[in-house]
Design a protein around this motif. Structure first.
Motif, PDB file in Angstrom:
ATOM      1  N   LEU A 297      37.684  37.753  39.343  1.00 36.07           N
ATOM      2  CA  LEU A 297      38.117  37.548  40.862  1.00 36.07           C
ATOM      3  C   LEU A 297      39.227  38.475  41.022  1.00 36.07           C
ATOM      4  CD1 LEU A 297      37.593  36.212  43.511  1.00 36.07           C
ATOM      5  CD2 LEU A 297      39.146  34.246  42.659  1.00 36.07           C
ATOM      6  N   LEU A 298      40.181  38.480  40.221  1.00 36.47           N
ATOM      7  CA  LEU A 298      41.458  39.124  40.352  1.00 36.47           C
ATOM      8  C   LEU A 298      41.028  40.620  40.404  1.00 36.47           C
ATOM      9  CD1 LEU A 298      44.704  39.403  40.277  1.00 36.47           C
ATOM     10  CD2 LEU A 298      44.607  39.518  37.912  1.00 36.47           C
TER      11      LEU A 298
ATOM     12  N   THR B 134      39.467  41.478  43.639  1.00 36.96           N
ATOM     13  CA  THR B 134      40.404  41.343  44.641  1.00 36.96           C
ATOM     14  C   THR B 134      41.210  42.669  44.894  1.00 36.96           C
ATOM     15  OG1 THR B 134      40.549  39.002  44.730  1.00 36.96           O
ATOM     16  CG2 THR B 134      42.288  40.161  45.883  1.00 36.96           C
TER      17      THR B 134
ATOM     18  N   LEU C  90      41.500  45.390  47.797  1.00 37.44           N
ATOM     19  CA  LEU C  90      42.552  45.907  48.426  1.00 37.44           C
ATOM     20  C   LEU C  90      42.858  47.395  48.172  1.00 37.44           C
ATOM     21  CD1 LEU C  90      44.906  42.937  47.205  1.00 37.44           C
ATOM     22  CD2 LEU C  90      44.008  43.003  49.645  1.00 37.44           C
TER      23      LEU C  90
END
Length: 413
Positions: free
Chosen positions: A324-325, A328, A332
């Motif tokens: 998930l990191l 993300t 970004l």
């Protein structure tokens, strides 16, 4: 009312299980029949008539007295063997008691506890091998009695351990709180074990392994793995066991579980549910579970000399938080690149009030003025040459024509 009666019977049977493991003279919460040599002050329990206290007990005996050298009835018997033995029953209360005596089979509960079949469940093994001359006995207050019984081993008895209990029970009436009456069965007992010689097979197996990974909210931290499995006695003798659980991952190496209780005593054919927790497991998509089981003899038995049994399984340890990191950060980063490209296409606009913005505004104003003046000057310059060209062209043409004509005329003349 039937459900309440069953619940009370189940509670009484569970209490008997703990007593069977602890002492040759056993008690339940409602009938604390404890021998004077181990507990000179038995705990009180309701009497059949509701007054006073009913306490009673049972233990091995000889033909004339209690047998303090034995904690239980343990025999080595070949198929077809027959033996007469004795049990002492005691009434420690101040009122006479009418008690029931019988034998039944034992089994393990799901967590490995030792208990016996409920009163209304028919025995199928060693409980059928014991017979008494009578199934009921009436004991005066503060009295004891020695009862003989016969152990008859069937001719087709299978080799191995056969475990049960000889029970003494008291039936009382209690109110169900709604004006009705229910029968409450309180029991005490002593263990009964018969080993039939032959091909003994000490064996434990592990089955139904389930593992669940609980990830950490920290993308860089380790989670925990909960491992549950069944230890089953597939042999024909009682066994204990020590056990260990490890989880190995590509990242973080091998991690041991929190202490796992030993298997204290597993009867032939029975099973025990085991749950272990391993902490600090780093996610690596897949991890290996190692279960080590070392069979050992129960206290007082012969060592079966069995090697440790190792079982290996796998569990998914997906690093969801790390994924998930990464997702993300990727989103970004993609958004930043896209905005940068858009700014390049449209031209970067400086923030209002900054020197760059003022300079850009001045340059824009100057460019606008220059464009406006150019638009104003361009038509005048264009018109003048046109008019000049037209007016100049006519005389030039006429003069030229005239000269040419005149010249021509002169030549003709």
């Amino acid at each position: 009312m039937p459900r309440l009666r069953s619940l009370i019977k189940a509670l009484a049977a569970t209490a008997v299980a703990g007593a069977l493991l602890a002492s040759p003279v056993l008690t339940s919460p409602a009938s604390a029949g404890t021998a004077p040599r181990t507990d000179p002050t038995p705990a009180p329990a309701p009497a059949p008539t509701g007054g006073g206290a009913a306490t009673f007990g049972i233990q091995p005996a000889t033909a004339t007295a209690r047998d303090k050298s034995r904690d239980s009835f343990t025999y080595q018997a070949t198929p077809g063997a027959k033996k007469t033995d004795y049990v002492a029953v005691s009434n420690y209360s101040t009122s006479p008691l009418k008690l029931r005596i019988y034998a039944t089979d034992a089994y393990n509960t799901a967590d490995g506890g030792f208990t016996v079949l409920p009163l209304d469940t028919k025995a199928r093994d060693v409980g059928l091998w014991v017979s008494f001359a009578t199934t009921t006995v009436t004991l005066p207050a503060k009295s004891s009695q020695i009862l003989p019984f016969t152990l008859q081993v069937p001719a087709n008895a299978r080799p191995g351990d056969h475990v049960g209990g000889i029970m003494l029970s008291l039936t009382t009436q209690a109110s169900d709180g709604k004006g009705g009456q229910i029968a409450v069965e309180s029991r005490v007992g002593t263990r009964l074990q018969v080993r039939v010689p032959g091909a003994l097979k000490p064996e434990l197996t592990v089955s139904q392994v389930r593992a669940v990974y609980h990830g950490s909210t920290n993308p860089f931290g380790g989670g925990s793995v909960t491992v549950s499995y069944l230890v089953r006695n597939t042999g024909n003798v009682r066994l204990s066991a020590t056990q260990k659980v490890h989880v190995s991952s590509l990242i973080g190496g091998s991690r041991p579980s929190l202490p796992v209780p030993d298997v204290k005593e597993l009867l032939p054919g029975d099973q025990e549910q085991v749950t272990a927790t391993v902490r600090g497991v780093l996610p690596s998509f897949s991890s290996d579970i190692h279960i080590s089981l070392v069979p050992t003899p129960v206290p007082g038995d012969v060592d079966p000399v069995l090697a440790a049994m190792d079982e290996n399984f796998s569990v998914a340890t997906v690093p969801w938080m790390m994924m998930l990191l990464i997702l993300t950060l990727g989103l970004l980063g993609g958004l930043w690149v896209w905005r940068r490209r858009v700014r390049k296409r449209r031209g970067a606009k400086p923030k209002p009030g900054t020197p760059a913005a003022k300079k850009a505004a001045a340059a824009k104003t100057a460019a606008a003025k220059k464009t406006a003046s150019a638009k104003t000057a361009a038509p005048a310059k264009a018109a003048t040459p046109k008019k000049t060209a037209v007016s100049a062209a006519a005389p030039s043409t006429g003069s030229s024509t005239g000269s040419s004509t005149g010249s021509g005329k002169a030549e003709n003349a």
